[in-house]
Design an enzyme around this catalytic site. Structure first.
Site, PDB file in Angstrom:
ATOM      1  N   CYS A  13       0.929  -0.743   0.478  1.00  0.00           N
ATOM      2  CA  CYS A  13       0.085   0.209  -0.030  1.00  0.00           C
ATOM      3  C   CYS A  13       0.644   1.183   0.034  1.00  0.00           C
ATOM      4  CB  CYS A  13      -0.614  -0.098   1.108  1.00  0.00           C
ATOM      5  SG  CYS A  13      -2.641   1.015   1.310  1.00  0.00           S
ATOM      6  N   GLU A  54      -2.043  -8.457   5.349  1.00  0.00           N
ATOM      7  CA  GLU A  54      -1.322  -8.857   6.086  1.00  0.00           C
ATOM      8  C   GLU A  54      -3.581  -8.241   6.943  1.00  0.00           C
ATOM      9  OE1 GLU A  54      -1.491  -6.313   4.430  1.00  0.00           O
ATOM     10  OE2 GLU A  54      -1.125  -4.181   5.533  1.00  0.00           O
ATOM     11  N   HIS A 108      -4.467  -5.208   1.092  1.00  0.00           N
ATOM     12  CA  HIS A 108      -3.619  -5.663   2.603  1.00  0.00           C
ATOM     13  C   HIS A 108      -3.317  -7.253   2.922  1.00  0.00           C
ATOM     14  CE1 HIS A 108      -2.820  -1.667   3.307  1.00  0.00           C
ATOM     15  NE2 HIS A 108      -4.221  -1.341   3.021  1.00  0.00           N
TER      16      HIS A 108
END
Lengths: 229, 751
Positions: free
Chosen positions: A86, A205, A203
């Site tokens: 990002c 994560e 993302h």
């Protein structure tokens, strides 16, 4: 695998990344303040998401010139693996370590939603635990994630197998409707030529730990563990 | 090279004469102006008059509402800090606390939607992290005018962009909220922002506690001329053409806010801070006066040392500026260097600007002169207090429930209309601009179907880091009920909040309220206010749901036209194990659909009446608080026992809208039992204290309900891809498309 997350003023997804790395690798990453000039020995460096310097100049542009970045770039050029997500991806393109640029979303609005990604290259340290053209669901959350590269650049990326992920629909079809931001060729993530550096807008994560509804980002971190120990 | 910094030169100061007219232009009455003379024993200076006027503004002094707010229940087993500090604080176990508050930024958001909404978010976050709470969730309650009003579209766009721009940048997830449209907000939108934070109970900071001889420190952004007299603007009605108030809207910098969050929370890990207050409304004035008043001390400030963004500022401007992202701290003497190192690590300004004294006076120096010398106790204790006249609300007549038949005898025709109406339509266009996932703990995110966290519930659900417990949060009020019947509407806002928390399986703990009303100088508005508070108080007491913080926003009128009274309730609850929480979407086929609570078919003030028959009429539904409590406790215990797979409260739109939302959220259909007698009232009535649940164990649930005396009615079975009632059916895909299309079509201008 020993990892280090670089923390810039305005970074805000470092905890998310820390949680994911800790969960998959069993080892907490180091968090390194951007004003440091030295970086601990590590197998993986991470540029996390957020709004470094408020994104006031151009996303990632200021952070790319932080003191620590000299060392990050030097290590990355030596082959230490670098994952940039990002806002981290925005910094990465500013450094020139991967080609392209990240423009305002086509909608000119911030967008946070679940997207599907097709895994394009599974022979890298970042993607070896995926199967080829596997479709995964992970979230995006960005205002400037519209990946741009010119036709020659795109051809080079394709010829060198440097495209990591493309936005797709649930069946894996690469469609305009599945493209959340207008990215060229639905590109969601790219590698450098030697596949030691990966930048991506979505993302992974935020799709790893048990309490999160969706775990399809896990294989990315498992790939790194597989490759780096 | 040495840099020469010129000593600050006193600018040419042209201050107006101190007259009653000047005081009036500052929003003070003649009596209030006289009171200032009486307190000082002389005429005030220009700076002093500014200080008095903002401290005594409605916004800061709550002069019209204070005597009524005192009647609200603010204590309870979980309450650590009730109203009076930056945020309310409640015990959530493990020596942890949740800190939360909701606050309005209505007037600024109407004038300058992006900055008004953005700084609303910034301000409420500061209320929470000032006390040591790391913000872990934001919510917002938005009310806009009629969609056909020429300003509405651009206001929606600007407000949402402002919330998105600020909240996303600070890395705090925006996890919930509500958005409604009504003509009464045409000239006065509402932007209510709520923040929930997390802290250890032994590391909470307060404005109180400062002693004598301690350094006063300024941290954060520099002070400019923005927002001067913002608190006064928030305490006045708008008139048409009043929109050139523009310069007084503050400008937000979310990047600095993010740095301020990290810097403050890092500093709070040391013992350097004695007392702290953010500079919100009335900026340096209210923060310094509050610290002095609560510490029973005096304050001396050298305003030359205040970091300034503009040249030639005078004390009046510095004291009344509402520049954002600023904090005032009282430090332990000798800890200045430690504090400075941490603050400067984050590239923020740090300045010692004064010290505390024992004379209980506010003294302001600049350019070597004293500009203000006011005794603090009377400034606070003798602030005006009004028991404004009020008249009891006149309730509309009850309606004949059988007089509003279904269009074409079709339940689904009515559903197609209601599911696509502005208040029920999906707000995806809005919440997809909010990052609800950052911090990685969001379990239920906003919306119904296909949400950012892949799951939705009646309340947002955010897990506490490194624990199994999670906080449930919701923002609720039904202004059309409050307008029709302020007492019942006040009860209903609290009850619906309690119900939404309960529907996830969490236990509701406490609320914050944001009371948006019209001009309190009008007896009918004051009557609304008083009756609403009575209703809220009764509901909070009955449901053991105390009010721990809040904000009052009055004068929400334009050209004499008041908004529908909108007492927004922000509720917080706790569930011990997030894995036990249930969402609102259907989970499995062939489960039994039950409605908990009594359905009598109350159509007064329903969305069905408004959207299908074009009428805003009838009585608001009555809230039976005993039934509310019994039904809710039953639902919660059955969720925790694992007998319930999905749960949704019945609110706007009634039973069928609730079921349709559960179907859309689960992307699964249902077959419902036909109702022969007044199906419109049965499916669309808005009786309170009800939940729709699905279960694979209907017998266990029915027998438990019978033992507990809780009314339960079986109404259908889940499964398939259509919603079917008798001979009618609609596909869930069609239903979803209707629900999803209104807002994007409206925003793109194709409607």
């Amino acid at each position: 695998m020993k990892s280090a997350i670089i923390l810039f003023p305005g970074t805000n997804r470092e905890k998310d990344m820390e949680m994911a790395l800790t969960h998959v690798t069993g080892r907490a990453p180091d968090i390194v303040w951007h004003k440091e000039s030295t970086l601990p020995e590590c197998d993986l460096m991470v540029l996390p998401g957020g709004f470094s310097y408020g994104d006031y100049l151009r996303c990632g542009a200021m952070a790319a010139h932080s003191p620590i970045m000299k060392e990050v770039i030097a290590r990355a050029q030596k082959g230490v693996r670098l994952l940039a997500v990002c806002n981290g991806f925005q910094m990465l393109v500013e450094t020139g370590l991967v080609p392209g640029a990240l423009l305002h979303n086509r909608s000119v609005k911030f967008i946070c939603k679940q997207v599907h990604l097709r895994v394009e290259n599974t022979t890298t340290d970042f993607t070896n635990a995926f199967s080829r053209h596997q479709v995964i669901q992970v979230p995006v959350a960005h205002g400037e994630g519209n990946y741009f590269i010119d036709a020659n650049g795109l051809k080079a990326l394709e010829d060198n197998d440097q495209i990591a992920f493309r936005y797709c629909d649930a069946t894996g079809a690469i469609t305009e409707a599945a493209n959340p931001n207008g990215a060229v060729a639905n590109i969601a993530g790219v590698f450098n030529t030697t596949k030691t550096i990966m930048g991506m807008m979505p993302h992974p994560e935020n799709a790893v730990v048990p309490h999160v509804n969706g775990h399809q980002g896990t294989a990315l971190f498992q790939s790194l563990v597989e490759a780096l120990g | 090279m040495t840099v020469q910094i010129a000593a600050k030169q006193k600018p040419v100061v042209q201050e107006p004469a101190i007259t009653a007219d000047l005081a009036k232009s500052f929003g003070m009455t003649a009596d209030e102006f006289q009171l200032v003379h009486d307190i000082l024993g002389r005429a005030p200076t220009y700076t002093e008059l500014g200080v008095f006027s903002v401290m005594w503004s409605e916004h800061c002094s709550y002069k019209s509402s204070r005597i009524h707010l005192k009647k609200l229940p603010t204590t309870g087993a979980c309450v650590i800090q009730g109203p009076g500090e930056g945020a309310g604080v409640i015990d959530i176990g493990d020596n942890q606390a949740a800190l939360f508050k909701m606050e309005s930024h209505n007037h600024p958001s109407f004038i300058e939607p992006y900055q008004g909404a953005a700084t609303g978010v910034g301000g409420i976050m500061r209320d929470v992290f000032t006390m040591g709470g790391r913000p872990i969730a934001n919510l917002n309650a938005l009310r806009f005018g009629d969609p056909s009003h020429p300003k509405t579209r651009s206001l929606v766009k600007g407000v949402v962009a402002g919330i998105s721009g600020y909240g996303n940048c600070t890395g705090v997830p925006t996890v919930g909220g509500e958005t409604n449209f009504h003509t009464s907000y045409n000239g006065n939108i509402l932007v209510n922002a709520m923040t929930v934070g997390l802290a250890d109970q032994d590391n909470i900071y307060y404005a109180r506690g400062a002693g004598v001889g301690q350094p006063i420190v300024y941290v954060g952004s520099k002070t400019g001329r923005d927002g001067i007299h913002g608190a006064t603007m928030a305490s006045a009605e708008f008139g048409d053409g009043n929109e050139d108030n523009r310069p007084t809207v503050q400008v937000g910098d979310p990047f600095t806010e993010k740095l301020l969050i990290e810097a403050c929370l890092e500093l709070m890990q040391s013992d350097a801070i004695i007392s702290i207050q953010d500079m919100g409304a009335a900026g340096l004035t209210s923060s310094s006066v509050e610290i002095a008043s609560k510490g029973d001390i005096g304050v001396v400030l050298t305003l030359d040392d205040v970091p300034q963004r503009e040249h030639g500022m005078v004390p009046y401007e510095i004291m009344l500026s509402e520049s954002q992202e600023r904090m005032l701290m009282i430090l332990k003497p000798g800890s200045e260097d430690t504090a400075r190192a941490i603050i400067e690590k984050w590239d923020l300004d740090f300045a010692v600007i004064g010290y505390t004294t024992d004379d209980k006076r506010l003294k302001l120096y600049m350019y070597g002169e004293c500009w203000c010398d006011i005794p603090v106790p009377p400034l606070v204790d003798q602030s005006p207090l009004y028991d404004r006249p009020s008249v009891p609300p006149v309730l509309p007549a009850a309606i004949d429930n059988t007089a509003y038949p279904l269009p074409d005898h079709s339940v689904l025709a009515a559903l197609r209309t209601v599911i696509a109406c502005p208040d029920i339509a999906s707000k995806r266009w809005i919440w997809e601009q909010y990052d609800s996932l950052v911090m990685g703990e969001t379990i239920f995110s906003p919306g119904i179907a296909n949400t950012q966290a892949l799951k939705s519930g009646d309340a947002a659900l955010v897990k506490v880091p490194n624990k199994d417990k999670a906080l449930a949060m919701s923002s609720d009020v039904t202004p059309r009920y409050v307008h029709a019947d302020p007492y019942e509407g006040g009860k209903q806002a609290v009850a619906e909040s309690w119900r939404n928390i309960t529907a996830t399986g969490a236990t509701p703990l406490a609320v914050t309220n944001n009371l948006n009303f019209g001009n309190p100088e009008k007896p009918e508005i004051m009557g609304q206010f008083v009756a609403t508070l009575n209703g809220m108080g009764d509901a909070c007491r009955a449901l053991d749901y105390p009010i721990v913080s809040g904000n009052v926003s009055l004068y929400n009128e334009t050209s004499g036209q008041a908004i529908q009274p909108t007492p927004t309730i922000g509720g917080v609850g706790l569930i011990a194990d997030y894995k036990q929480a249930v969402g609102l979407g259907f989970v499995r086929a062939n489960e039994t659909i039950l409605v908990i609570g009594t359905t009598s078919g109350h159509l007064g003030q329903s969305l069905y009446l408004r959207e299908v028959h074009g009428m805003e009429t009838g009585r608001a539904p009555v809230v039976d608080l005993a039934a509310e409590k019994a039904n809710g406790q039953f639902v919660r215990s059955e969720i925790l026992a694992g007998h319930i797979s999905a749960c949704h409260d019945v609110s706007d739109g009634g039973l069928l809208v609730a079921i349709a939302e559960m179907a859309m959220a689960g992307q699964m259909g249902a077959t419902l039992d036909a109702v022969s007698e007044n199906p419109a009232a049965f499916w669309f009535g808005e009786d309170q204290a009800r939940y729709v649940v699905t279960t694979a164990h209907p017998e266990a649930l029915l027998s438990a309900a019978q033992i507990g005396g809780v009314p339960v009615q079986k109404i259908g079975v889940t499964g398939g891809s259509d919603l079917t009632i008798a001979s009618e059916s609609i596909s869930i895909a069609d239903l979803t498309q209707r629900n999803e299309s209104w807002l994007p079509d409206y925003m793109s201008g194709t409607l």
